[in-house]
Design a protein around this motif. Structure first.
Motif, short mmCIF file in Angstrom:
data_model
loop_
_atom_site.label_atom_id
_atom_site.label_comp_id
_atom_site.label_asym_id
_atom_site.label_seq_id
_atom_site.Cartn_x
_atom_site.Cartn_y
_atom_site.Cartn_z
N GLU A 130 0.84 -1.21 0.00
CA GLU A 130 0.00 0.00 0.00
C GLU A 130 0.87 1.25 0.00
OE1 GLU A 130 -2.86 0.09 3.10
OE2 GLU A 130 -3.97 -1.66 2.39
N HIS A 131 1.90 1.26 0.84
CA HIS A 131 2.80 2.42 0.94
C HIS A 131 3.49 2.68 -0.40
CE1 HIS A 131 5.89 5.12 2.58
NE2 HIS A 131 6.76 4.40 1.91
N ASN A 132 4.03 1.63 -1.02
CA ASN A 132 4.74 1.79 -2.29
C ASN A 132 3.81 2.24 -3.41
OD1 ASN A 132 7.14 0.99 -1.13
ND2 ASN A 132 7.00 -1.13 -1.82
N LEU A 133 2.57 1.77 -3.38
CA LEU A 133 1.60 2.18 -4.39
C LEU A 133 1.25 3.66 -4.23
CD1 LEU A 133 -0.18 1.18 -6.74
CD2 LEU A 133 -1.97 0.69 -5.07
N GLN A 134 1.07 4.08 -3.00
CA GLN A 134 0.74 5.47 -2.71
C GLN A 134 1.87 6.40 -3.14
OE1 GLN A 134 -0.07 6.19 1.44
NE2 GLN A 134 -1.34 7.95 1.01
N LYS A 135 3.12 5.94 -2.99
CA LYS A 135 4.29 6.75 -3.34
C LYS A 135 4.64 6.66 -4.82
CE LYS A 135 5.20 8.27 0.80
NZ LYS A 135 5.10 9.72 1.13
N GLY A 136 3.91 5.83 -5.57
CA GLY A 136 4.18 5.70 -6.99
C GLY A 136 5.39 4.83 -7.31
N LEU A 137 5.82 3.99 -6.36
CA LEU A 137 6.98 3.14 -6.58
C LEU A 137 6.62 1.85 -7.32
CD1 LEU A 137 8.64 3.52 -3.05
CD2 LEU A 137 9.17 4.77 -5.15
N PHE A 168 -8.03 3.61 -2.42
CA PHE A 168 -7.60 2.69 -3.46
C PHE A 168 -8.79 2.05 -4.17
CE2 PHE A 168 -4.27 2.43 -0.13
CZ PHE A 168 -3.18 2.87 -0.87
N GLU A 169 -8.54 1.62 -5.40
CA GLU A 169 -9.51 0.79 -6.12
C GLU A 169 -9.11 -0.67 -5.94
OE1 GLU A 169 -11.22 -0.11 -10.63
OE2 GLU A 169 -9.79 1.53 -10.29
#
Length: 297
Positions: free
Chosen positions: A133-140, A155-156
């Protein structure tokens, strides 16, 4: 009025400085000033208040900026979609994947995807669901794979499969005689759990608390197979997804389902809301869902 003029205007509005904006746009400051003047003349409105050292947007300029910025975002999205469509099954994708899910259901997915789409470069980043979740939020990463529930305001969530987590105990443990268990039955037990980066860890803690106690956690690990070995040595009990345990050939352990309500283990893709889903991402999502559902049906 054209896209170039809108880009120039929004850059000046953001920087509040013609010199800095011109440097960012790689044009001369006089050329930028002339373009903005021509735009104001064409629209017959004053966009900037130039009376102070720092230029400011006028009231009409503020309104125009909001509209122009939206148009530019839509324009960039359209260009990206057209570029993506022209490339078809070429490109790359970064997927955040918890090891537990990768081991249990995604080995065949990843192998078959590489074989079917050799021109798509697939990068896998292994982390627990919280870090996904953290990496997705940061665009990683582009896509995450997690177990539900998730924050669907942020999130979807796209479901992939539904299953459950079950209790595992040593064959000589008193619980091994039961056909099913409740969390109340585990009140006095020593828990061997996946660590806090895994969503399952938090689900288990919550169910224990709902049953009126805080679990006695003897050991935490990021390696599910290590937990299985500890249970095989009768060092405590553990709770793991059922699909993982179907791959285990460790003697001396017993698998026991939870009585109502079961401990759900529902897996799905996670995307940032309003994220542009590229053709490559959609291809990976569709391929994964189709293969997983075929293998579990």
């Amino acid at each position: 009025m054209d896209i170039r003029e809108l880009k120039y205007f929004t850059q000046v509005a953001k920087e509040k400085n013609f010199t800095v904006a011109a440097r960012n746009l790689h044009i001369s400051q006089p050329a930028l000033s002339k373009t903005i003047k021509n735009l104001e003349h064409e629209l017959d409105i004053q966009l900037f208040d130039r009376s102070d050292k720092e230029i400011k947007l006028t009231e009409m300029g503020e309104f125009f900026f909001i509209q122009a910025d939206g148009i530019l975002q839509a324009f960039d999205s359209l260009k990206g979609a057209l570029y993506d469509k022209s490339k078809l099954n070429k490109g790359e994708i970064i997927v955040g994947l918890p090891p537990v899910i990768g081991t249990s259901i995604f080995v065949n997915v990843l192998t078959s995807f590489r074989e079917k789409y050799p021109d798509i470069t697939l990068h896998i980043v292994e982390n627990g669901a919280k870090m996904v979740e953290h990496n997705l939020q940061k665009g990683l990463i582009d896509i995450g794979v997690v177990i539900s529930p998730v924050n669907e305001q942020q999130f979807e969530y796209i479901p992939i499969m539904k299953d459950e987590s079950v209790l595992i105990v040593h064959e000589n443990h008193w619980l091994s005689e039961l056909e099913s268990v409740t969390f109340d039955d585990l009140r006095e037990e020593e828990f061997l759990l996946l660590d806090k980066t895994f969503m399952l860890h938090h689900h288990i803690i919550n169910r224990c608390v709902e049953s009126g106690y805080k679990p006695n956690i003897a050991f935490e690990s990021s390696q599910w197979d290590f937990l299985v070995e500890l249970v095989a040595q009768n060092q405590g009990i553990s709770i793991l997804p059922r699909p993982i345990l179907e791959r285990v050939d460790t003697p001396h352990i017993r698998t026991i389902p939870f009585n109502f309500p079961p401990l759900h283990w529902d897996v799905g893709f996670l995307l940032n809301r309003d994220q542009y889903v590229t053709h490559v991402m959609k291809t990976f999502i569709d391929h994964s869902i189709k293969l997983v559902r075929q293998s579990t049906s």
